[in-house]
Scaffold this motif. Structure first.
Motif, PDB file in Angstrom:
ATOM      1  N   HIS A   1      -1.550   0.438   8.667  1.00 43.52           N
ATOM      2  CA  HIS A   1      -2.752   0.356   7.834  1.00 43.52           C
ATOM      3  C   HIS A   1      -3.979   0.824   8.617  1.00 43.52           C
ATOM      4  O   HIS A   1      -4.091   0.610   9.809  1.00 43.52           O
ATOM      5  CB  HIS A   1      -2.949  -1.097   7.373  1.00 43.52           C
ATOM      6  CG  HIS A   1      -4.173  -1.276   6.544  1.00 43.52           C
ATOM      7  ND1 HIS A   1      -4.218  -0.944   5.204  1.00 43.52           N
ATOM      8  CD2 HIS A   1      -5.415  -1.712   6.860  1.00 43.52           C
ATOM      9  CE1 HIS A   1      -5.438  -1.192   4.744  1.00 43.52           C
ATOM     10  NE2 HIS A   1      -6.184  -1.661   5.728  1.00 43.52           N
TER      11      HIS A   1
ATOM     12  N   ASP B   1      -4.848   3.862   1.495  1.00 45.18           N
ATOM     13  CA  ASP B   1      -5.970   3.109   2.066  1.00 45.18           C
ATOM     14  C   ASP B   1      -7.303   3.754   1.730  1.00 45.18           C
ATOM     15  O   ASP B   1      -7.706   4.749   2.353  1.00 45.18           O
ATOM     16  CB  ASP B   1      -5.821   3.007   3.593  1.00 45.18           C
ATOM     17  CG  ASP B   1      -4.647   2.131   4.004  1.00 45.18           C
ATOM     18  OD1 ASP B   1      -4.115   1.403   3.134  1.00 45.18           O
ATOM     19  OD2 ASP B   1      -4.265   2.182   5.187  1.00 45.18           O
TER      20      ASP B   1
ATOM     21  N   HIS C   1      -2.374   4.292   5.768  1.00 43.15           N
ATOM     22  CA  HIS C   1      -1.544   4.491   4.580  1.00 43.15           C
ATOM     23  C   HIS C   1      -2.278   5.494   3.685  1.00 43.15           C
ATOM     24  O   HIS C   1      -3.512   5.474   3.619  1.00 43.15           O
ATOM     25  CB  HIS C   1      -1.378   3.174   3.813  1.00 43.15           C
ATOM     26  CG  HIS C   1      -0.765   2.064   4.629  1.00 43.15           C
ATOM     27  ND1 HIS C   1      -1.160   0.745   4.501  1.00 43.15           N
ATOM     28  CD2 HIS C   1       0.210   2.098   5.574  1.00 43.15           C
ATOM     29  CE1 HIS C   1      -0.427   0.001   5.322  1.00 43.15           C
ATOM     30  NE2 HIS C   1       0.400   0.795   6.003  1.00 43.15           N
TER      31      HIS C   1
ATOM     32  N   HIS D   1       0.851  -1.194   0.000  1.00 44.00           N
ATOM     33  CA  HIS D   1       0.000   0.000   0.000  1.00 44.00           C
ATOM     34  C   HIS D   1       0.889   1.247   0.000  1.00 44.00           C
ATOM     35  O   HIS D   1       1.894   1.294   0.720  1.00 44.00           O
ATOM     36  CB  HIS D   1      -0.905   0.031   1.243  1.00 44.00           C
ATOM     37  CG  HIS D   1      -1.878  -1.103   1.300  1.00 44.00           C
ATOM     38  ND1 HIS D   1      -2.769  -1.278   2.341  1.00 44.00           N
ATOM     39  CD2 HIS D   1      -2.120  -2.116   0.427  1.00 44.00           C
ATOM     40  CE1 HIS D   1      -3.507  -2.354   2.114  1.00 44.00           C
ATOM     41  NE2 HIS D   1      -3.131  -2.880   0.961  1.00 44.00           N
TER      42      HIS D   1
ATOM     43  N   GLN E   1      -1.281  -4.277   8.598  1.00 45.55           N
ATOM     44  CA  GLN E   1      -0.419  -4.109   7.417  1.00 45.55           C
ATOM     45  C   GLN E   1      -1.219  -3.925   6.140  1.00 45.55           C
ATOM     46  O   GLN E   1      -0.918  -3.075   5.308  1.00 45.55           O
ATOM     47  CB  GLN E   1       0.482  -5.341   7.242  1.00 45.55           C
ATOM     48  CG  GLN E   1       1.485  -5.523   8.365  1.00 45.55           C
ATOM     49  CD  GLN E   1       2.199  -6.860   8.218  1.00 45.55           C
ATOM     50  OE1 GLN E   1       2.564  -7.268   7.123  1.00 45.55           O
ATOM     51  NE2 GLN E   1       2.378  -7.559   9.326  1.00 45.55           N
TER      52      GLN E   1
HETATM   53 ZN    ZN Z   1      -2.950   0.026   3.941  1.00 46.73          ZN
END
Ligand code: ZN
Length: 270
Positions: free
Chosen positions: A149, A161, A158, A141, A211
């Motif tokens: 995450h 995301d 991220h 990502h 993650q």
């Molecule tokens: Zn992520």
């Protein structure tokens, strides 16, 4: 989050008579989410200001029996750049996702993905625009600030995301999101990936939760490329480049059936 912010969509619509134009106008005007409609039959052009997804507007236009091709997308006041990712992957999954930077802060993400299992699917911008091993070579990502995450509304997330998109019983996920972390200029050249399962937004108990959101295998992906804003797409509805916009539309957006040859490319004359 879902966006109800209006955008302008520019469509090429094959209209051959004034009454065709009126028919298209009638199919759009007054519909929920549609703010204004402008039809130019001579230019075969329809400009729609709405808070609908581009595929919803296209479906309204095509309910008249005329075909429509999205040529450009723009903000009402300004836009600072646009990009598009054509997704393809396992089985018959295909999608088109557009990014439009409406301001320094806000990116609108408008997309349709077909061929999914009904239900939620994680959607993420990945760091690398590398499809040499299909979606496996897209990297992780996109995470320039080295965070964990999370979900799109979280500060700990991220940048890539985007949470989940939800496919209906017909396998289509059609969505329109706005995001304050993604910037068009940062994601061009990277990739967009849709996953097999639901992203738990970093709230799960699985080791991968913080993650990847544990959203399963990567189903489909595409490179994020710069695209035309409003009135920047010079492509006309004609056979001047050997492929009309209409033929282009009937081809699969990726994979077999895509023409690799371009007669205008110098290499074709070697
Ligand atoms: Zn992520």
């Amino acid at each position: 989050m879902d966006s109800d912010r209006p955008t302008k969509l520019e469509f090429a619509v094959q209209m051959t008579c004034e009454s065709c134009g009126e028919k298209v106008r009638a199919a759009l005007e007054g519909k929920p989410g549609v703010r204004s409609v402008s039809v130019d039959v001579g230019k075969e052009e329809v400009l729609v200001e709405s808070a609908l997804t581009s595929s919803e507007v296209q479906a309204l236009i095509e309910s008249t029996g005329y075909r429509a091709v999205l040529k450009g997308i723009g903000g009402l006041e300004q836009d600072l750049g646009a990009a598009v990712a054509m997704l393809s992957g396992a089985g018959s999954i295909q999608g088109v996702v557009r990014f439009l930077q409406l301001s320094e802060e806000l990116c609108l993400i408008d997309g349709t993905v077909d061929g999914l299992e009904p239900g939620p699917h994680g959607l993420h911008v990945h760091a690398l625009g590398d499809l040499t091993q299909d979606c496996l070579s897209c990297g992780e990502h996109f995470n320039p600030f080295n965070k964990q995450h999370g979900g799109p509304a979280d500060s700990e997330r991220h940048v890539g995301d985007l949470g989940n998109v939800v496919a209906g019983p017909d396998g289509r996920a059609s969505f329109r999101l706005e995001d304050a972390q993604v910037k068009v200029w940062d994601v061009i050249g990277r990739s967009l990936v849709v996953d097999a399962g639901e992203d738990d937004l970093g709230r799960g108990s699985h080791p991968l939760s913080k993650q990847t959101g544990n959203s399963g295998e990567r189903l489909a992906c595409g490179i994020i490329a710069r695209s035309a804003g409003l009135f920047q797409n010079p492509k006309k509805i004609c056979a001047c480049d050997g492929v009309t916009l209409w033929e282009e539309r009937d081809r699969p957006i990726a994979g077999e059936g895509r023409s690799k040859a371009n007669p205008d490319m110098p290499s074709a004359h070697l």
